[in-house]
Design a protein around this motif. Structure first.
Motif, PDB file in Angstrom:
ATOM      1  N   SER A  55       0.839  -1.190   0.000  1.00 27.20           N
ATOM      2  CA  SER A  55       0.000   0.000   0.000  1.00 27.20           C
ATOM      3  C   SER A  55       0.879   1.246   0.000  1.00 27.20           C
ATOM      4  CB  SER A  55      -0.909   0.010   1.235  1.00 27.20           C
ATOM      5  OG  SER A  55      -1.725  -1.144   1.265  1.00 27.20           O
ATOM      6  N   GLY A  56       0.318   2.334  -0.482  1.00 18.66           N
ATOM      7  CA  GLY A  56       1.046   3.584  -0.499  1.00 18.66           C
ATOM      8  C   GLY A  56       0.476   4.530  -1.530  1.00 18.66           C
ATOM      9  N   PRO A  57       1.066   5.687  -1.720  1.00 21.54           N
ATOM     10  CA  PRO A  57       0.563   6.673  -2.679  1.00 21.54           C
ATOM     11  C   PRO A  57       0.551   6.100  -4.095  1.00 21.54           C
ATOM     12  CG  PRO A  57       2.219   7.634  -1.231  1.00 21.54           C
ATOM     13  CD  PRO A  57       2.266   6.161  -1.006  1.00 21.54           C
ATOM     14  N   ILE A  58      -0.453   6.485  -4.872  1.00 18.76           N
ATOM     15  CA  ILE A  58      -0.567   6.003  -6.249  1.00 18.76           C
ATOM     16  C   ILE A  58      -0.931   7.152  -7.181  1.00 18.76           C
ATOM     17  CG2 ILE A  58      -1.253   3.666  -5.558  1.00 18.76           C
ATOM     18  CD1 ILE A  58      -4.144   4.444  -6.357  1.00 18.76           C
ATOM     19  N   THR A  59      -0.762   6.890  -8.467  1.00 20.34           N
ATOM     20  CA  THR A  59      -1.151   7.835  -9.511  1.00 20.34           C
ATOM     21  C   THR A  59      -2.250   7.217 -10.357  1.00 20.34           C
ATOM     22  OG1 THR A  59       1.019   8.877  -9.609  1.00 20.34           O
ATOM     23  CG2 THR A  59      -0.377   9.102 -11.549  1.00 20.34           C
ATOM     24  N   TYR A  60      -3.296   7.978 -10.599  1.00 18.86           N
ATOM     25  CA  TYR A  60      -4.416   7.552 -11.435  1.00 18.86           C
ATOM     26  C   TYR A  60      -4.310   8.273 -12.762  1.00 18.86           C
ATOM     27  CZ  TYR A  60      -9.334   7.302 -13.008  1.00 18.86           C
ATOM     28  OH  TYR A  60     -10.490   7.120 -13.747  1.00 18.86           O
ATOM     29  N   ALA A  61      -4.015   7.526 -13.833  1.00 18.13           N
ATOM     30  CA  ALA A  61      -3.842   8.112 -15.163  1.00 18.13           C
ATOM     31  C   ALA A  61      -5.131   7.985 -15.955  1.00 18.13           C
ATOM     32  CB  ALA A  61      -2.706   7.407 -15.902  1.00 18.13           C
TER      33      ALA A  61
END
Length: 423
Positions: free
Chosen positions: A36-42
């Protein structure tokens, strides 16, 4: 429209500085990097502004797993190019990918997105055809997020004056377009006939509505060399030859054809649901004068091509657990309702199409639900772009009378065979 209001634009992809990690292929149904952790949604641009509040709400609830919305270019082709370049570089820049349903097979076959555990998502609550768009090789690679299907828009005021009902068959459409339309100073019918993805869609719908198919369901064999496919192409060619489809429609994409209908120049229009909101607005010349129904077919209501988007997890994401949780969040019943009411995107939850409150604000929902249920995916292939190009090139030749329908079908079958063989 084919990719929710997408248009064409060129983009240069900047890959420098992107980290590289993760497996080249996922091998099980679920995360291969279960962290788990920060993610980017493209995703494409948030044109209606509904996505940013959803991301802000998630971030407030998950401070250790914040989502950054990365808005890609508006054009579907350029979104595809930017994603492919990123994934081919095995970059971990993107975690969740908002992909056109026609890209699912390509991304899955290339090992760029991971297979997902279907038990984690309420797929039994979604419209069945949209679930099929997220599958490849018997596994789920994309969770349906939005859907789309073609509708037939018609001038209700004109048909009422003529004492006619909306057409259910090609013969009825042809007759009304040839007789009623000119009586009231209108052209008969238009769709999207410029040689691009829209023409592939219009041809696929004609073939399906005659009972045929372009490729086999698994995409491994060419099936277009059939009487049904010829019937579908003949129907369109006949329209141009007889004049009830205007010659200028050969230049139409979604917006050009919508403008013709909204400017009171057409009796019938094939287009996507987004058009409903635009032609219903105050100031529209047809605001109170139009209706929608299912696309007509050879012997009754026809079959649309499916549109829409799926959400997938990059095989190179470092935080795939969070990526999957965010997909669950975006595709929840509550947020699917938001996608419709604030984003004007057709949802994937079946029950939303039967909600009386929503139908009051979006009267086309019952018709759209039936259109989606009768719709079929465009030809499934990891090389879809080449498949689409082969189709639109051949069909364009027939519609502009550069070659006969038989010659166009033969050319298409040969070109499609080459695409499949060269996989």
């Amino acid at each position: 429209m084919v990719r929710s209001l997408a248009s064409r634009l060129l983009v240069v992809v900047l890959a420098a500085g992107c980290g590289v990690s993760g497996p080249s292929h996922a091998t099980s149904d679920g995360p291969t990097m279960d962290t788990s952790g920060p993610i980017t949604y493209a995703a494409g641009p948030d044109l209606t502004g509904y996505v940013h509040p959803l991301v802000d709400k998630w971030n407030a609830l998950h401070p250790a797993e914040k989502v950054t919305l990365l808005e890609l270019p508006a054009a579907a082709d350029d979104q595809h190019a930017q994603m492919v370049t990123n994934l081919q570089a095995k970059s971990d820049r993107y975690d969740v990918l908002n992909i056109d349903i026609i890209w699912t097979a390509e991304f899955a076959d290339s090992g760029w997105v991971i297979p997902l555990d279907r038990r984690q998502f309420p797929l039994d609550q979604f419209l069945k055809p949209v679930v099929d768009t997220g599958e490849f090789g018997g596994k789920l690679y994309g969770v349906p997020y939005t859907s789309n299907a073609g509708l037939l828009y018609y001038r209700k005021d004109i048909l009422d004056k003529a004492g006619k009902r909306p057409p259910k068959t090609w013969a009825e459409l042809r007759q009304l377009a040839k007789t009623v339309a000119p009586k009231y100073g209108l052209e008969g019918y238009a769709g999207q006939f410029l040689p691009y993805e829209g023409l592939t869609v219009n041809f696929a719908e004609a073939v399906q509505s005659a009972g045929g198919t372009i490729l086999t369901d698994d995409g491994t064999k060419v099936a277009v060399n059939s009487p049904q496919a010829r019937q579908g192409l003949d129907f369109l060619v006949q329209g141009f030859r007889e004049g009830w489809i205007p010659k200028r429609a050969l230049t139409f994409k979604e917006e050009e054809s919508r403008a013709e209908f909204q400017d009171k120049k057409l009796l019938f229009l094939r287009n996507w649901p987004y058009v409903y909101g635009l032609v219903s607005r105050p100031g529209s010349k047809v605001k109170n004068d139009f209706g929608v129904t299912l696309l007509p077919g050879e012997d009754g209501p026809g079959s649309s091509s499916l549109g829409g988007a799926n959400l997938a997890v990059s095989a190179y994401s470092k935080h795939q657990r969070t990526a999957i949780a965010f997909i669950k969040y975006l595709t929840s019943l509550e947020n699917e309702r938001v996608a419709l009411t604030q984003g004007s995107f057709p949802p994937v939850w079946a029950r939303l199409y039967d909600d009386p409150t929503l139908i009051k604000h979006f009267p086309y929902l019952p018709v759209l639900k039936n259109s989606i249920l009768a719709a079929k995916p465009r030809p499934v292939s990891p090389n879809y772009n080449q498949v689409s190009l082969a189709i639109s090139n051949a069909v364009s030749g027939a519609l502009s009378f550069r070659q006969t329908p038989d010659a166009a079908i033969s050319q298409m079958a040969g070109d499609l065979g080459s695409v499949i063989t060269n996989r």
